[in-house]
Design a protein around this motif. Structure first.
Motif, mmCIF file in Angstrom:
data_model
loop_
_atom_site.group_PDB
_atom_site.id
_atom_site.type_symbol
_atom_site.label_atom_id
_atom_site.label_comp_id
_atom_site.label_asym_id
_atom_site.label_seq_id
_atom_site.Cartn_x
_atom_site.Cartn_y
_atom_site.Cartn_z
ATOM 1 N N GLU A 27 38.568 35.899 60.098
ATOM 2 C CA GLU A 27 37.733 34.980 59.316
ATOM 3 C C GLU A 27 37.330 33.760 60.158
ATOM 4 O OE1 GLU A 27 39.918 33.291 56.065
ATOM 5 O OE2 GLU A 27 38.171 32.279 55.210
ATOM 6 N N PHE A 28 38.292 33.248 60.920
ATOM 7 C CA PHE A 28 38.019 32.075 61.760
ATOM 8 C C PHE A 28 37.034 32.430 62.879
ATOM 9 C CE2 PHE A 28 38.763 29.002 65.127
ATOM 10 C CZ PHE A 28 38.837 27.803 64.436
ATOM 11 N N GLU A 30 34.815 34.777 62.912
ATOM 12 C CA GLU A 30 33.480 34.962 62.328
ATOM 13 C C GLU A 30 32.838 33.616 62.014
ATOM 14 O OE1 GLU A 30 34.090 37.567 59.002
ATOM 15 O OE2 GLU A 30 34.094 39.373 60.263
ATOM 16 N N ASP A 34 32.050 34.043 66.926
ATOM 17 C CA ASP A 34 32.528 34.577 68.210
ATOM 18 C C ASP A 34 32.935 36.040 68.076
ATOM 19 O OD1 ASP A 34 33.765 35.131 70.630
ATOM 20 O OD2 ASP A 34 34.667 33.142 70.774
ATOM 21 N N PRO A 35 32.170 36.955 68.692
ATOM 22 C CA PRO A 35 32.461 38.395 68.549
ATOM 23 C C PRO A 35 33.496 38.922 69.542
ATOM 24 C CG PRO A 35 30.454 38.104 69.801
ATOM 25 C CD PRO A 35 30.967 36.712 69.507
ATOM 26 N N ASN A 36 34.223 38.071 70.254
ATOM 27 C CA ASN A 36 35.192 38.552 71.243
ATOM 28 C C ASN A 36 36.167 39.546 70.589
ATOM 29 O OD1 ASN A 36 37.420 38.769 73.127
ATOM 30 N ND2 ASN A 36 36.590 36.955 74.145
ATOM 31 N N ALA A 38 39.013 40.593 71.342
ATOM 32 C CA ALA A 38 40.437 40.213 71.385
ATOM 33 C C ALA A 38 40.886 39.543 70.090
ATOM 34 C CB ALA A 38 40.694 39.275 72.566
ATOM 35 N N TYR A 39 39.911 39.053 69.300
ATOM 36 C CA TYR A 39 40.239 38.366 68.048
ATOM 37 C C TYR A 39 40.347 39.318 66.850
ATOM 38 C CZ TYR A 39 38.594 34.306 70.751
ATOM 39 O OH TYR A 39 38.416 33.348 71.711
ATOM 40 N N ILE A 54 44.672 38.009 69.207
ATOM 41 C CA ILE A 54 44.958 36.599 69.443
ATOM 42 C C ILE A 54 43.917 35.754 68.716
ATOM 43 C CG2 ILE A 54 46.102 37.039 71.640
ATOM 44 C CD1 ILE A 54 43.533 35.999 73.036
ATOM 45 N N GLN B 30 30.781 27.910 55.928
ATOM 46 C CA GLN B 30 31.658 29.006 56.346
ATOM 47 C C GLN B 30 32.825 28.468 57.183
ATOM 48 O OE1 GLN B 30 29.634 32.138 58.475
ATOM 49 N NE2 GLN B 30 31.447 33.466 58.506
ATOM 50 N N ALA B 34 36.943 28.662 56.505
ATOM 51 C CA ALA B 34 37.852 29.322 57.445
ATOM 52 C C ALA B 34 38.873 28.357 58.026
ATOM 53 C CB ALA B 34 37.048 29.972 58.568
ATOM 54 N N ARG B 69 33.429 28.678 74.111
ATOM 55 C CA ARG B 69 32.945 30.054 74.240
ATOM 56 C C ARG B 69 32.283 30.305 75.575
ATOM 57 N NH1 ARG B 69 29.733 33.006 69.994
ATOM 58 N NH2 ARG B 69 29.606 34.428 71.770
ATOM 59 N N ASP B 73 33.759 33.568 77.112
ATOM 60 C CA ASP B 73 32.830 34.674 77.372
ATOM 61 C C ASP B 73 32.851 35.034 78.858
ATOM 62 O OD1 ASP B 73 32.130 34.678 74.716
ATOM 63 O OD2 ASP B 73 30.085 33.948 75.005
ATOM 64 N N PRO B 78 40.339 35.353 76.231
ATOM 65 C CA PRO B 78 40.469 33.958 75.789
ATOM 66 C C PRO B 78 41.845 33.378 76.119
ATOM 67 C CG PRO B 78 39.676 35.394 74.002
ATOM 68 C CD PRO B 78 40.143 36.287 75.105
#
Lengths: 160, 142
Positions: A27-28, A30, A34-36, A38-39, A54, B30, B34, B69, B73, B78
């Motif tokens: 949720e965080f 998104e 950030d589409p990484n 690893a999340y 992570i 949003q 979050a 980022r 990236d 990360p």
């Protein structure tokens, strides 16, 4: 109003444990766009050497700030929370926060000062996991703006 | 933890790919949900004006989150970020229109440190004005 300098060094013991969930991390991630992988993808996280997904680096703030709010709202400290803005933020990580972590935060008031009518407090939050290992330290500097100014942001010259 | 960038391949001055991050009111709502930061200065124009702000402003922590980022990236992992700090020097004003706001982030290697670590200095601007100061990260490279 000037803050009481005797608060420097005062520590606040950990409150309730924060349990980090995969869906909260998703949720965080998104919310910051950030589409990484690893999340969100445990396999992608494992390929990078992590035991589970992570959290993005700044996720730790939600945990440390919850603990810091107890300090900020301590009536004896006398900080006018309605006038508080975020001045500085810093993190030092031993490892990333990850899903499954059960985290406890010990908050310490590192400095208090008054500058040009602004009250400035720096809080250090030490975040440890269930085995007592250090995960991350978060330093948060808050500025309570002088009552007679209506400027946005802050113009402090405090040290980081 | 493997970073995609090799320490030997960077030098002081190496630039990381710059990026633009658009921010709308919906983004802020949003992020409020979050992060748990429901301060009305981030979604309520009337309240923001009452406390002396020009309009709704972005969460400083949102700006901090998107700025790094450019680093994550680049490193892919990360977990390569060991330290990250910023100063919030100016709020990012987010008008309630089609355009919203855009944070432009650039970064470059400022120092090569021991043990495959580098210091990366970041700049973040909105409307050509700096919104973060002292923005830097320590990163472990491969």
């Amino acid at each position: 109003m000037a803050l009481d300098p005797s608060f420097v060094g005062r520590s606040y013991p950990p409150g309730a444990v924060y349990e980090v969930g995969r869906e909260k991390i998703r949720e965080f991630a998104e919310a910051i766009g950030d589409p990484n992988p690893a999340y969100v993808d445990p396999d992608a996280a494992k390929a990078l050497g992590h035991s589970d997904v992570i959290a993005p680096p700044t996720f730790a703030f939600a945990i440390s700030y919850k603990a810091a709010s107890l300090v900020i709202s301590d009536p004896e400290l006398g900080l006018d929370y309605s006038r508080v803005v975020h001045g500085d933020q810093k993190f030092a990580y031993s490892r990333p926060v990850r899903a499954g972590d059960r985290l406890a935060v010990t908050s310490t008031i590192e400095s208090v000062k008054s500058l040009a009518g602004n009250d400035i407090v720096q809080i250090r939050g030490e975040v440890h996991d269930a085995s007592g290992e250090h995960v991350v330290t978060a330093w948060t500097k808050l500025v309570s703006r002088a009552a007679d100014t209506a400027e946005s942001g802050n113009d402090t010259n405090g040290d980081a | 933890m493997a970073a995609a960038i090799s320490y030997d391949d960077v030098e002081v001055g190496t630039e990381l790919p710059a990026r633009d991050f658009p921010i709308s009111r919906a983004t802020l709502v949003q992020y409020a949900g979050a992060s748990g930061d429901f301060n009305p200065i981030h979604w309520n124009e009337k309240f923001a004006r009452e406390v002396g702000l020009p309009d709704v402003i972005a969460h400083g922590m949102f700006t901090m989150a998107v700025a790094i980022r450019v680093v994550t990236d680049w490193t892919v992992d990360p977990g390569a970020v060991e330290e990250y700090g910023v100063r919030f020097t100016r709020p990012v004003v987010v008008p309630n229109d089609e355009r919203g706001a855009t944070v432009h982030v650039t970064a470059k290697v400022a120092a090569k440190l021991d043990d495959n670590r580098v210091r990366v200095d970041l700049t973040a601007t909105a409307d050509d004005q700096k919104v973060l100061g002292m923005s830097r990260a320590t990163v472990v490279l491969a």
